[in-house]
Design an enzyme around this catalytic site. Sequence first.
Site, PDB file in Angstrom:
ATOM      1  CG  ASP A 180      -1.886   1.049   1.285  1.00 19.57           C
ATOM      2  OD1 ASP A 180      -2.904   0.958   0.555  1.00 19.57           O
ATOM      3  OD2 ASP A 180      -1.668   1.933   1.725  1.00 19.57           O
TER       4      ASP A 180
ATOM      5  CD  GLU B  41      -4.443   4.093  -1.712  1.00 21.45           C
ATOM      6  OE1 GLU B  41      -4.800   4.445  -0.445  1.00 21.45           O
ATOM      7  OE2 GLU B  41      -4.907   4.353  -2.398  1.00 21.45           O
TER       8      GLU B  41
END
Length: 251
Positions: free
Chosen positions: A118, A161
């Site tokens: 992430d 993301e």
Amino acid sequence: MVRFGDYSPGAQVGIMIGLATISANLLALLFFFTIGFDRPEQVIIGTTCTTVLVSAPLGAFLVSLNFKMKQVAAQLDHETRTDSLTGLSTRTEFYLQVQRHMQLCDPSKGAGGVLYIDADHFKRINDAYGHAIGDAVLQELGILIRSILGEWDHAARFGGEEFAVFLEGADLGKAKWISHRILSATRGIAGHLRVDGLNVTVSIGVAIHEPHQTLDEVLVAADQCLYSAKNQGRNRVVLAESMLSGTDHLA
């Protein structure tokens, strides 16, 4: 003018038959008035020429149309399998490829390692520098991940993301090593983009596939490690074994 492909299949067939019939009749009349059809060989020559002259352009048109359809189908297939921004696989393709690999491997052994990645504080990057820079960061992450993968490894952008990586046959040591390579290389993205004040880091959760474990189960384990990495300040790697022992593996 309406494109040929916009007509219904029945209309397309009717148009082709009509054009072929008109062309054949015109050619037959031309041959009749030029060479005549008094002898059998003349009939054969006229029929052969008419067939070739009518079928050649029609065949070329159909071959060209079929080629274009294959190109469009291949492009659509690529787009459904590949994330357009990062060049990595889509989530669906990742599941398809990794589950296929798990089915082929020895069920008494683990298939490899899974990394859940992430980008840290990505919303802040978008808010502070704009979505164009945010997209550039994701593109750089995609390039970075692809450059580190082995031949049988697989990576995907899961959305936003978040990224997932499958390391074929990797044990905890190799998965940790790859994770820290990604962690370290990510810190160089800001310098590569040459954006003042930009800071790009990632948090990574790592889990190893156990015998008879499903892909969803190992992804959940990696996601739990990722959650732990975020809670501990981000910009680090947390492995499944460190979750059990209470210690974290930091970069």
